[in-house]
Write a protein that holds these residues in place. Sequence first.
Motif, PDB file in Angstrom:
ATOM      1  N   ARG A 148     -36.723 -39.997  24.593  1.00 44.73           N
ATOM      2  CA  ARG A 148     -37.623 -39.525  23.445  1.00 44.73           C
ATOM      3  C   ARG A 148     -36.759 -38.262  22.809  1.00 44.73           C
ATOM      4  NH1 ARG A 148     -42.457 -41.960  22.933  1.00 44.73           N
ATOM      5  NH2 ARG A 148     -43.105 -43.486  24.503  1.00 44.73           N
ATOM      6  N   PHE A 149     -36.689 -38.414  21.677  1.00 47.91           N
ATOM      7  CA  PHE A 149     -35.807 -37.199  20.742  1.00 47.91           C
ATOM      8  C   PHE A 149     -36.906 -36.735  20.009  1.00 47.91           C
ATOM      9  CE2 PHE A 149     -32.553 -40.427  21.809  1.00 47.91           C
ATOM     10  CZ  PHE A 149     -31.338 -39.661  22.118  1.00 47.91           C
ATOM     11  N   LYS A 150     -36.922 -35.221  20.119  1.00 52.14           N
ATOM     12  CA  LYS A 150     -37.700 -34.299  19.526  1.00 52.14           C
ATOM     13  C   LYS A 150     -37.130 -33.787  18.107  1.00 52.14           C
ATOM     14  CE  LYS A 150     -40.390 -34.762  23.219  1.00 52.14           C
ATOM     15  NZ  LYS A 150     -41.003 -33.562  23.720  1.00 52.14           N
ATOM     16  N   PHE A 151     -35.880 -33.886  18.049  1.00 54.61           N
ATOM     17  CA  PHE A 151     -34.905 -33.488  16.853  1.00 54.61           C
ATOM     18  C   PHE A 151     -35.348 -32.202  16.360  1.00 54.61           C
ATOM     19  CE2 PHE A 151     -34.635 -38.498  16.664  1.00 54.61           C
ATOM     20  CZ  PHE A 151     -33.421 -38.396  16.787  1.00 54.61           C
ATOM     21  N   LEU A 210     -25.080 -20.743  18.390  1.00 47.10           N
ATOM     22  CA  LEU A 210     -26.213 -19.975  18.478  1.00 47.10           C
ATOM     23  C   LEU A 210     -26.734 -19.973  19.623  1.00 47.10           C
ATOM     24  CD1 LEU A 210     -27.114 -20.133  14.629  1.00 47.10           C
ATOM     25  CD2 LEU A 210     -25.997 -18.097  15.711  1.00 47.10           C
ATOM     26  N   SER A 211     -26.828 -21.054  20.333  1.00 47.23           N
ATOM     27  CA  SER A 211     -27.257 -21.214  21.764  1.00 47.23           C
ATOM     28  C   SER A 211     -26.416 -22.217  22.501  1.00 47.23           C
ATOM     29  CB  SER A 211     -28.706 -21.898  21.777  1.00 47.23           C
ATOM     30  OG  SER A 211     -28.712 -23.150  20.975  1.00 47.23           O
ATOM     31  N   PRO A 212     -26.351 -22.297  23.781  1.00 49.31           N
ATOM     32  CA  PRO A 212     -25.307 -22.863  24.583  1.00 49.31           C
ATOM     33  C   PRO A 212     -25.343 -24.480  24.355  1.00 49.31           C
ATOM     34  CG  PRO A 212     -26.361 -21.003  25.832  1.00 49.31           C
ATOM     35  CD  PRO A 212     -27.140 -21.318  24.673  1.00 49.31           C
ATOM     36  N   ILE A 213     -24.273 -24.951  24.406  1.00 50.06           N
ATOM     37  CA  ILE A 213     -24.217 -26.397  24.432  1.00 50.06           C
ATOM     38  C   ILE A 213     -24.158 -26.980  25.942  1.00 50.06           C
ATOM     39  CG2 ILE A 213     -22.944 -28.534  23.664  1.00 50.06           C
ATOM     40  CD1 ILE A 213     -21.565 -26.860  21.489  1.00 50.06           C
ATOM     41  N   THR A 214     -24.902 -28.050  26.101  1.00 48.91           N
ATOM     42  CA  THR A 214     -25.065 -28.614  27.604  1.00 48.91           C
ATOM     43  C   THR A 214     -25.039 -30.034  27.469  1.00 48.91           C
ATOM     44  OG1 THR A 214     -26.284 -28.639  29.663  1.00 48.91           O
ATOM     45  CG2 THR A 214     -27.478 -28.550  27.683  1.00 48.91           C
ATOM     46  N   VAL A 215     -24.258 -30.922  28.391  1.00 45.55           N
ATOM     47  CA  VAL A 215     -24.563 -32.140  28.663  1.00 45.55           C
ATOM     48  C   VAL A 215     -24.087 -32.317  30.260  1.00 45.55           C
ATOM     49  CG1 VAL A 215     -23.401 -33.019  26.476  1.00 45.55           C
ATOM     50  CG2 VAL A 215     -21.711 -32.158  27.893  1.00 45.55           C
ATOM     51  N   TYR A 216     -24.607 -33.497  30.589  1.00 41.54           N
ATOM     52  CA  TYR A 216     -24.691 -33.641  32.081  1.00 41.54           C
ATOM     53  C   TYR A 216     -24.773 -35.128  32.550  1.00 41.54           C
ATOM     54  CZ  TYR A 216     -29.434 -34.341  31.406  1.00 41.54           C
ATOM     55  OH  TYR A 216     -30.903 -34.770  30.753  1.00 41.54           O
ATOM     56  N   ARG A 217     -24.801 -35.510  33.615  1.00 42.17           N
ATOM     57  CA  ARG A 217     -24.996 -36.615  34.161  1.00 42.17           C
ATOM     58  C   ARG A 217     -25.652 -36.342  35.563  1.00 42.17           C
ATOM     59  NH1 ARG A 217     -19.710 -39.432  32.759  1.00 42.17           N
ATOM     60  NH2 ARG A 217     -20.399 -41.038  31.202  1.00 42.17           N
ATOM     61  N   THR A 218     -26.556 -37.497  35.873  1.00 45.66           N
ATOM     62  CA  THR A 218     -27.341 -37.316  37.052  1.00 45.66           C
ATOM     63  C   THR A 218     -26.457 -38.137  38.115  1.00 45.66           C
ATOM     64  OG1 THR A 218     -29.320 -37.214  36.082  1.00 45.66           O
ATOM     65  CG2 THR A 218     -29.504 -37.765  38.128  1.00 45.66           C
ATOM     66  N   TYR A 228     -34.695 -23.086  32.638  1.00 45.27           N
ATOM     67  CA  TYR A 228     -35.970 -23.375  31.953  1.00 45.27           C
ATOM     68  C   TYR A 228     -36.982 -23.603  32.792  1.00 45.27           C
ATOM     69  CZ  TYR A 228     -38.713 -25.958  28.391  1.00 45.27           C
ATOM     70  OH  TYR A 228     -39.703 -26.571  27.992  1.00 45.27           O
ATOM     71  N   ARG A 229     -38.126 -22.889  33.013  1.00 46.83           N
ATOM     72  CA  ARG A 229     -39.153 -23.070  33.699  1.00 46.83           C
ATOM     73  C   ARG A 229     -38.679 -23.154  35.101  1.00 46.83           C
ATOM     74  NH1 ARG A 229     -42.701 -27.240  29.931  1.00 46.83           N
ATOM     75  NH2 ARG A 229     -43.382 -25.589  28.510  1.00 46.83           N
ATOM     76  N   GLU A 230     -38.579 -24.364  35.882  1.00 48.45           N
ATOM     77  CA  GLU A 230     -37.982 -24.255  37.259  1.00 48.45           C
ATOM     78  C   GLU A 230     -36.710 -25.109  37.329  1.00 48.45           C
ATOM     79  OE1 GLU A 230     -39.428 -22.557  39.738  1.00 48.45           O
ATOM     80  OE2 GLU A 230     -41.087 -22.135  38.212  1.00 48.45           O
ATOM     81  N   THR A 231     -36.080 -25.284  36.274  1.00 52.00           N
ATOM     82  CA  THR A 231     -34.914 -26.191  36.002  1.00 52.00           C
ATOM     83  C   THR A 231     -33.602 -25.066  35.832  1.00 52.00           C
ATOM     84  OG1 THR A 231     -36.101 -27.920  35.496  1.00 52.00           O
ATOM     85  CG2 THR A 231     -33.476 -28.209  35.035  1.00 52.00           C
ATOM     86  N   LEU A 291     -26.369 -30.008  19.155  1.00 56.99           N
ATOM     87  CA  LEU A 291     -25.320 -30.706  19.732  1.00 56.99           C
ATOM     88  C   LEU A 291     -25.631 -30.924  21.220  1.00 56.99           C
ATOM     89  CD1 LEU A 291     -21.834 -29.222  18.206  1.00 56.99           C
ATOM     90  CD2 LEU A 291     -22.501 -31.647  18.222  1.00 56.99           C
ATOM     91  N   GLY A 292     -25.438 -32.142  21.696  1.00 58.78           N
ATOM     92  CA  GLY A 292     -25.670 -32.213  23.101  1.00 58.78           C
ATOM     93  C   GLY A 292     -26.983 -32.514  23.669  1.00 58.78           C
ATOM     94  N   ALA A 293     -27.261 -32.168  24.900  1.00 53.60           N
ATOM     95  CA  ALA A 293     -28.542 -32.508  25.539  1.00 53.60           C
ATOM     96  C   ALA A 293     -29.571 -31.090  25.536  1.00 53.60           C
ATOM     97  CB  ALA A 293     -28.677 -32.862  26.915  1.00 53.60           C
ATOM     98  N   LYS A 294     -30.917 -31.380  25.761  1.00 54.99           N
ATOM     99  CA  LYS A 294     -32.049 -30.531  25.840  1.00 54.99           C
ATOM    100  C   LYS A 294     -32.012 -29.345  24.428  1.00 54.99           C
ATOM    101  CE  LYS A 294     -31.444 -30.414  30.769  1.00 54.99           C
ATOM    102  NZ  LYS A 294     -32.530 -31.206  31.077  1.00 54.99           N
ATOM    103  N   ASN A 295     -31.923 -30.297  23.307  1.00 58.69           N
ATOM    104  CA  ASN A 295     -32.050 -29.293  22.252  1.00 58.69           C
ATOM    105  C   ASN A 295     -33.524 -28.611  22.191  1.00 58.69           C
ATOM    106  OD1 ASN A 295     -30.246 -32.154  20.866  1.00 58.69           O
ATOM    107  ND2 ASN A 295     -29.191 -29.999  21.464  1.00 58.69           N
ATOM    108  N   PRO A 296     -34.428 -29.188  22.224  1.00 61.30           N
ATOM    109  CA  PRO A 296     -35.689 -28.684  22.090  1.00 61.30           C
ATOM    110  C   PRO A 296     -36.101 -27.444  23.222  1.00 61.30           C
ATOM    111  CG  PRO A 296     -35.963 -31.162  22.193  1.00 61.30           C
ATOM    112  CD  PRO A 296     -34.449 -30.745  22.831  1.00 61.30           C
TER     113      PRO A 296
END
Length: 250
Positions: free
Chosen positions: A51-54, A131-139, A204-207, A233-238
Amino acid sequence: MRIVLEFAPSDGKLSLPLHYNSEVQGLIYRNLDRALSRWLHDEGMPLGKRRFKFFTFSRLLGRYRINGDTIEFSGPVRVHIGSVHEEILESLALHLLREPQVRLGKEPCEVAGIEVEPLPRISRPMLVRTLSPITVYRTLYTAEGKRKTYYFNPSEEEWEELILANLRRKARALGWEKPRLEGLTGAHIRPVRVGKRDERIMRYRETVIKGWTGIYELDLPEPFFLLAYDAGLGAKNPQGFGMVELFGSD
């Protein structure tokens, strides 16, 4: 669309947890129309299981000092907020104009200014600064079956691949058709001025989340560039990751 908010702390100083992203995110949700806030928080725009918050936002900008687990800002504080949904930013701005006394975390502030950012002039390629860090990941899963999150860094090939794949998924969630999606072929994002000091380990909270700041070369078709510019860009934008601005264009 992007806006810039400026806050004036009530006593001239603003003290927040060092990892304050959830406080900024909470301020955004609390100051939207109630139905819009509920839709954005609970639903967003689905694509498969995602689900994308955009929307995304920058780090807080202002004079500060760090004292242990807290960060204290002195004087005005600014934050950039972007979204592909103009109604989100319009709702936020109208609410803050009507009720300029707000709380950032537990601290009282007054909204001292609201600006709409002009659209950038786009060419290919372009230099951008985070202006804020870019993050991408795999589980991943260990041999024992334990779940582990692996965060990629800009020197790894998968870093660029995952950012572009994420951007394509965002476009699909918005309903872009296949011919438009194919415009991403040949696009790239490459580190230009990125060093070890640009690694950011945040909570971010407990993560715990790892991301990267710095300056990058971004070569995207205009629709994809504007999507990345507004939504991140990347993940966790919201959660306050992946916002960029043009660099060296003045």
